[in-house]
Write a protein that holds these residues in place. Structure first.
Motif: not given
Length: 257
Positions: A87-99, A101-104, A107-112
């Motif tokens: 599970p992702l920690p709270i600092e990646f709570s907004q991570a989504t694989p949607a290009i 939405r650049p900031s999200e 986050q997704w790329l940094n997490a995975h």
């Protein structure tokens, strides 16, 4: 007698030489442009098709080895290395694989970025269709059927997936589901049938595990709108949503002040 001298004299006098085509007059800049009756357009289209299946949950007896048992549930079915996505920690709570939405997406790329192409492809498919949620799910993934391209990414008809586990907030038991997904730039007719067969195979392995207690209809947790989770005193994981009673990563009860 040759008459070539007539051609040279005509050119010198500003006249069109004998045998040469007449000059074409340039169109006037002030003339009106006639619009065509129908505009000829080049059309561009891209269709992405993502699909997936998830089984009922299987209630598992809690214990120190509960999470370590998850990869073994894919033995005999995995075609590539089995990877565990926590599970992702709270600092990646907004991570989504949607290009879009650049900031999200960042986050997704940094997490995975540490995961294999097969696992990243599986996360894109299954998170996009909401089959898994890494706010609370532990996801164990592999390639189940099909081929990968030269870069290691699954083809559109390849089936990826494995098991997704979360902790039941009412009892503290671990709930395990089998999850599969596929998709991309195309559809293959028999993929759905193969996916159903693989889903059943994974569920059979889950039920055969020594810690399995039986099927359950417990729904997955729903993260609260305002995410302000607690930090687990046992493993240090920051919960991704504030109403969690059990740590999504280790299953220990969260202490509230």
């Amino acid at each position: 007698m040759p008459l070539d001298f007539l051609k040279h004299r005509g050119a010198a006098d500003g006249q069109t030489p004998v045998g040469s085509p007449a000059p074409v007059a340039a169109p006037s800049r002030h003339g009106s442009i006639t619009l065509p009756e129908e505009v000829v357009a080049q059309e561009f289209q891209l269709k992405l098709y993502y699909a997936g299946k998830s089984s009922e949950g299987v209630r598992m007896q809690t214990g120190p080895n509960a999470l370590t048992e998850l990869p073994s549930m894919l033995h005999g079915l995995a075609k590539t290395e089995i990877e565990v996505v926590d599970p992702l920690p709270i600092e990646f709570s907004q991570a989504t694989p949607a290009i879009a939405r650049p900031s999200e997406a960042m986050q997704w790329l940094n997490a995975h970025h540490v995961h294999s192409p097969v696992t990243r492809h599986a996360l894109v498919v299954l998170e996009t269709i909401d089959a898994i949620d890494l706010a609370f799910d532990t996801f164990v993934c592999t390639l189940l059927d099909g081929e990968v391209d030269t870069s290691g990414y699954p083809e559109y008809a390849a089936i990826v997936g494995g098991v997704a586990a979360h902790w039941d907030e009412a009892t503290g038991d671990m709930i395990v589901r089998s999850v599969v997904g596929w998709g991309g730039k195309g559809v293959r007719g028999d993929t759905d049938r193969l996916a159903a067969k693989l889903l059943a195979g994974i569920l059979t392995n889950v039920l055969a595990n020594q810690y399995a207690l039986g099927l359950t209809a417990v729904d997955r947790p729903v993260p609260a709108a305002g995410r302000g989770g607690l930090v687990c005193a046992h493993c240090g994981f920051a919960s991704a949503h504030e109403r969690a009673f059990y740590c999504p990563k280790c299953g220990m009860r969260l202490l509230r002040g």
